[in-house]
Design a protein around this motif. Structure first.
Motif, PDB file in Angstrom:
ATOM      1  N   PHE A   1      -2.729  -9.647  -4.206  1.00  0.00           N
ATOM      2  CA  PHE A   1      -1.847  -9.888  -2.867  1.00  0.00           C
ATOM      3  C   PHE A   1      -2.448  -9.653  -1.804  1.00  0.00           C
ATOM      4  O   PHE A   1      -3.712  -9.068  -2.308  1.00  0.00           O
ATOM      5  CB  PHE A   1      -1.427  -8.564  -2.558  1.00  0.00           C
ATOM      6  CG  PHE A   1      -0.402  -7.818  -1.331  1.00  0.00           C
ATOM      7  CD1 PHE A   1       0.565  -8.372  -0.920  1.00  0.00           C
ATOM      8  CD2 PHE A   1      -1.016  -7.672  -0.168  1.00  0.00           C
ATOM      9  CE1 PHE A   1       1.373  -7.897   0.321  1.00  0.00           C
ATOM     10  CE2 PHE A   1      -0.909  -7.306   0.621  1.00  0.00           C
ATOM     11  CZ  PHE A   1       0.345  -7.100   0.922  1.00  0.00           C
ATOM     12  N   GLU A   2      -3.050 -10.546  -0.643  1.00  0.00           N
ATOM     13  CA  GLU A   2      -4.312 -10.834  -0.184  1.00  0.00           C
ATOM     14  C   GLU A   2      -3.397 -10.788   1.540  1.00  0.00           C
ATOM     15  O   GLU A   2      -2.291 -11.379   1.950  1.00  0.00           O
ATOM     16  CB  GLU A   2      -4.790 -12.068   0.067  1.00  0.00           C
ATOM     17  CG  GLU A   2      -5.365 -12.636  -1.032  1.00  0.00           C
ATOM     18  CD  GLU A   2      -5.617 -13.561  -1.345  1.00  0.00           C
ATOM     19  OE1 GLU A   2      -6.764 -14.050  -0.771  1.00  0.00           O
ATOM     20  OE2 GLU A   2      -5.280 -14.473  -2.700  1.00  0.00           O
ATOM     21  N   GLU A   3      -4.053 -10.274   2.273  1.00  0.00           N
ATOM     22  CA  GLU A   3      -3.700  -9.403   3.951  1.00  0.00           C
ATOM     23  C   GLU A   3      -4.514  -9.236   4.812  1.00  0.00           C
ATOM     24  O   GLU A   3      -5.482  -8.321   4.301  1.00  0.00           O
ATOM     25  CB  GLU A   3      -2.067  -8.779   4.137  1.00  0.00           C
ATOM     26  CG  GLU A   3      -1.717  -8.452   5.280  1.00  0.00           C
ATOM     27  CD  GLU A   3      -0.534  -8.135   5.450  1.00  0.00           C
ATOM     28  OE1 GLU A   3      -0.528  -7.091   4.471  1.00  0.00           O
ATOM     29  OE2 GLU A   3       0.545  -7.874   6.193  1.00  0.00           O
ATOM     30  N   GLY A   4      -4.668 -10.154   5.576  1.00  0.00           N
ATOM     31  CA  GLY A   4      -5.982  -9.990   6.053  1.00  0.00           C
ATOM     32  C   GLY A   4      -7.173  -9.960   5.476  1.00  0.00           C
ATOM     33  O   GLY A   4      -8.175 -10.468   4.522  1.00  0.00           O
ATOM     34  N   GLY A   5      -7.985  -8.669   5.218  1.00  0.00           N
ATOM     35  CA  GLY A   5      -9.287  -8.454   5.189  1.00  0.00           C
ATOM     36  C   GLY A   5      -9.373  -7.585   3.488  1.00  0.00           C
ATOM     37  O   GLY A   5      -9.893  -7.633   3.172  1.00  0.00           O
ATOM     38  N   LEU A   6      -7.685  -7.614   3.219  1.00  0.00           N
ATOM     39  CA  LEU A   6      -7.704  -7.215   2.175  1.00  0.00           C
ATOM     40  C   LEU A   6      -7.000  -7.854   1.128  1.00  0.00           C
ATOM     41  O   LEU A   6      -6.287  -8.400   1.068  1.00  0.00           O
ATOM     42  CB  LEU A   6      -5.940  -6.348   2.511  1.00  0.00           C
ATOM     43  CG  LEU A   6      -5.787  -4.962   1.392  1.00  0.00           C
ATOM     44  CD1 LEU A   6      -6.948  -4.275   0.834  1.00  0.00           C
ATOM     45  CD2 LEU A   6      -4.468  -4.177   1.627  1.00  0.00           C
ATOM     46  N   ALA A   7      -7.538  -7.604  -0.065  1.00  0.00           N
ATOM     47  CA  ALA A   7      -7.445  -8.103  -1.256  1.00  0.00           C
ATOM     48  C   ALA A   7      -7.302  -7.245  -2.681  1.00  0.00           C
ATOM     49  O   ALA A   7      -8.335  -6.938  -2.668  1.00  0.00           O
ATOM     50  CB  ALA A   7      -7.821  -9.630  -1.334  1.00  0.00           C
ATOM     51  N   ILE A   8      -6.239  -6.815  -2.866  1.00  0.00           N
ATOM     52  CA  ILE A   8      -6.127  -6.633  -3.868  1.00  0.00           C
ATOM     53  C   ILE A   8      -5.202  -6.910  -4.890  1.00  0.00           C
ATOM     54  O   ILE A   8      -4.219  -7.630  -5.241  1.00  0.00           O
ATOM     55  CB  ILE A   8      -5.294  -4.932  -3.846  1.00  0.00           C
ATOM     56  CG1 ILE A   8      -3.730  -4.882  -2.842  1.00  0.00           C
ATOM     57  CG2 ILE A   8      -5.408  -4.196  -2.810  1.00  0.00           C
ATOM     58  CD1 ILE A   8      -2.918  -4.139  -2.580  1.00  0.00           C
ATOM     59  N   PHE A   9      -5.265  -6.384  -5.913  1.00  0.00           N
ATOM     60  CA  PHE A   9      -4.384  -6.736  -7.610  1.00  0.00           C
ATOM     61  C   PHE A   9      -3.257  -5.782  -7.982  1.00  0.00           C
ATOM     62  O   PHE A   9      -3.714  -4.736  -7.997  1.00  0.00           O
ATOM     63  CB  PHE A   9      -5.545  -7.559  -8.723  1.00  0.00           C
ATOM     64  CG  PHE A   9      -6.447  -6.138  -8.665  1.00  0.00           C
ATOM     65  CD1 PHE A   9      -7.833  -6.350  -8.211  1.00  0.00           C
ATOM     66  CD2 PHE A   9      -6.150  -5.579 -10.096  1.00  0.00           C
ATOM     67  CE1 PHE A   9      -8.773  -5.029  -8.267  1.00  0.00           C
ATOM     68  CE2 PHE A   9      -7.131  -4.739 -11.230  1.00  0.00           C
ATOM     69  CZ  PHE A   9      -8.887  -4.628 -10.168  1.00  0.00           C
ATOM     70  N   GLU A  10      -3.081  -5.633  -9.386  1.00  0.00           N
ATOM     71  CA  GLU A  10      -2.621  -4.668 -10.055  1.00  0.00           C
ATOM     72  C   GLU A  10      -1.135  -4.789  -9.414  1.00  0.00           C
ATOM     73  O   GLU A  10      -0.701  -4.107  -7.937  1.00  0.00           O
ATOM     74  CB  GLU A  10      -3.245  -3.240 -10.014  1.00  0.00           C
ATOM     75  CG  GLU A  10      -2.948  -2.295 -10.760  1.00  0.00           C
ATOM     76  CD  GLU A  10      -2.718  -3.175 -12.657  1.00  0.00           C
ATOM     77  OE1 GLU A  10      -2.631  -2.303 -13.113  1.00  0.00           O
ATOM     78  OE2 GLU A  10      -4.150  -3.784 -12.856  1.00  0.00           O
ATOM     79  N   THR A  11       0.190  -4.780  -9.966  1.00  0.00           N
ATOM     80  CA  THR A  11       1.955  -5.234  -9.781  1.00  0.00           C
ATOM     81  C   THR A  11       1.787  -3.711  -8.895  1.00  0.00           C
ATOM     82  O   THR A  11       2.039  -3.231  -7.689  1.00  0.00           O
ATOM     83  CB  THR A  11       2.288  -5.065 -10.738  1.00  0.00           C
ATOM     84  OG1 THR A  11       2.017  -6.317 -11.090  1.00  0.00           O
ATOM     85  CG2 THR A  11       3.686  -5.512  -9.660  1.00  0.00           C
ATOM     86  N   GLY A  12       1.518  -2.186  -9.900  1.00  0.00           N
ATOM     87  CA  GLY A  12       2.087  -1.094  -8.917  1.00  0.00           C
ATOM     88  C   GLY A  12       0.991  -1.017  -7.635  1.00  0.00           C
ATOM     89  O   GLY A  12       1.723  -0.189  -5.884  1.00  0.00           O
ATOM     90  N   ALA A  13       0.015  -1.739  -7.239  1.00  0.00           N
ATOM     91  CA  ALA A  13      -0.873  -1.066  -6.285  1.00  0.00           C
ATOM     92  C   ALA A  13       0.006  -1.875  -5.263  1.00  0.00           C
ATOM     93  O   ALA A  13       0.135  -1.490  -4.042  1.00  0.00           O
ATOM     94  CB  ALA A  13      -2.399  -1.610  -6.620  1.00  0.00           C
ATOM     95  N   ILE A  14       0.234  -3.431  -5.909  1.00  0.00           N
ATOM     96  CA  ILE A  14       0.232  -3.551  -4.444  1.00  0.00           C
ATOM     97  C   ILE A  14       1.842  -3.580  -4.088  1.00  0.00           C
ATOM     98  O   ILE A  14       1.826  -2.817  -2.862  1.00  0.00           O
ATOM     99  CB  ILE A  14       0.227  -4.972  -4.726  1.00  0.00           C
ATOM    100  CG1 ILE A  14      -0.306  -6.422  -5.547  1.00  0.00           C
ATOM    101  CG2 ILE A  14       1.681  -6.217  -3.812  1.00  0.00           C
ATOM    102  CD1 ILE A  14      -0.935  -7.474  -5.898  1.00  0.00           C
ATOM    103  N   VAL A  15       2.391  -2.219  -4.832  1.00  0.00           N
ATOM    104  CA  VAL A  15       3.781  -2.383  -4.506  1.00  0.00           C
ATOM    105  C   VAL A  15       3.937  -1.195  -3.885  1.00  0.00           C
ATOM    106  O   VAL A  15       4.554  -1.533  -2.757  1.00  0.00           O
ATOM    107  CB  VAL A  15       4.959  -2.272  -5.454  1.00  0.00           C
ATOM    108  CG1 VAL A  15       6.505  -1.282  -5.008  1.00  0.00           C
ATOM    109  CG2 VAL A  15       5.476  -3.642  -6.547  1.00  0.00           C
ATOM    110  N   LEU A  16       2.929  -0.111  -3.770  1.00  0.00           N
ATOM    111  CA  LEU A  16       2.517   0.512  -3.410  1.00  0.00           C
ATOM    112  C   LEU A  16       1.982   0.468  -1.640  1.00  0.00           C
ATOM    113  O   LEU A  16       3.041   0.662  -1.300  1.00  0.00           O
ATOM    114  CB  LEU A  16       1.426   1.914  -4.152  1.00  0.00           C
ATOM    115  CG  LEU A  16       1.594   3.447  -3.542  1.00  0.00           C
ATOM    116  CD1 LEU A  16       2.104   4.052  -3.205  1.00  0.00           C
ATOM    117  CD2 LEU A  16       0.444   3.872  -4.573  1.00  0.00           C
TER     118      LEU A  16
END
Lengths: 217, 217
Positions: B62-77
């Motif tokens: 998941f990328e948005e602006g300056g944020l890039a994260i992975f891991e479904t749980g973290a993205i949904v949270l």
């Protein structure tokens, strides 16, 4: 009133720190929050009073004021979000730290649990010796990737966070297998976690419960 | 700029909705957030550009602006915390909903993944037929407890939340096994999740990717 957590009356590991209350104790120690512990026997864990708190009949649980929650990840996140010390202030860094919490619990821990199950629950099965190396290799796949990402850093994303607390806790379960020693930076990472004063206090507190009730081996 | 997620160029399930981008799509649909999708081939998933985004070489990210994260749980949270619609306003109810997210991913999903691994990765092993019932029973232990807790409720804690989104998603993987049908309230619970318009949009979007590139079977 300090929060109340539950822990095993007698931990299956006899106090090696692998029971999940250690993770919660560690988080509470990191943020400087004192707490009370209610010990639960294996019998009581499956009785209605505890099942009302924890629908899967496990420990730990966390109660504070009107809140009662279970599930180690959720408890550690709640502690990290309600007190300073386990999550960075910057919103993006915070989301990344939480990402590592989920990565620890949902990507790295499942193969480690499968490996632990293979050793504990299927030790007496005819396929045990043949299957164990396969399962171990699934763990190694994850460790190799984690080791590459960690590289020479002390922690997974800058400063120590709830993500490291969870990842170190998950990796600790591998210590008896010796598998961690195959990854020098990961074993140093775990040692860094264990060296934190808050971890030591948490470890000692869970050990005291167990040595008070179990004979030393 | 809408957020960008990654998904399989060709999902291993051919579009049955079990790839984890479906969970993220569902969350985005529930909060009414449009998004873009970057498709990733199996080869590209293990290349440096994608591994920089996702250290375990998987989707989704998941990328948005300056944020890039992975891991479904973290993205949904992250989606649930940054937009309205997936978490209650009340702080305690919020913590309980997050508890169910972790319970789905760390208590209910591990035995389900172990069962899936037993069927997918160890199908050709000499122990497969003998071992599968053992692993299935570990899943049943969890389903029995979950079924008791859910009881006659529509959702796990009052209104639909990110916790239900994750639990339904985790249980969906059991559908082909028929095991879910042993628990009438759980199969009705999963059906309630699937009936949500946001789920349907998410499912259709991932299916379109796959039917556009794979021959229909």
């Amino acid at each position: 009133m300090p929060p109340i957590i539950t822990a095993f009356e007698r931990s299956p590991d006899g106090g090696k720190g692998l029971a999940r209350d250690t993770r919660v104790r560690w988080a509470l120690e990191e943020v400087g929050q004192n707490y009370e512990v209610r010990l639960v026997s294996f019998g009581a864990m499956k009785e209605p009073a505890h099942m009302a708190l924890h629908p899967f009949g496990q420990i730990p649980t966390f109660e504070e004021g009107g809140l009662a929650i279970f599930e180690t990840g959720a408890i550690v996140l709640h502690i990290a979000e309600s007190r300073a010390g386990l999550l960075p202030d910057d919103a993006n860094a915070r989301a990344r730290a939480i990402t590592w919490m989920f990565a620890a619990l949902n990507t790295v821990e499942p193969p480690i649990l499968e490996f632990a199950n293979a050793r504990l629950l299927e030790n007496d099965k005819p396929w045990s010796a043949q299957r164990l190396p396969l399962v171990a290799d699934r763990v190694r796949d994850r460790l190799t990737q984690l080791s590459r990402r960690l590289g020479k850093s002390d922690w997974l994303d800058g400063t120590f966070s709830a993500g490291d607390l969870m990842m170190v806790s998950v990796l600790l379960r591998l210590k008896p297998s010796g598998m961690l020693d195959e990854y020098r930076n990961l074993s140093a990472y775990v040692a860094r976690g264990e060296a934190r004063p808050a971890y030591k206090r948490a470890f000692d507190a869970q050990l005291a419960v167990n040595t008070g009730q179990l004979p030393r081996r």
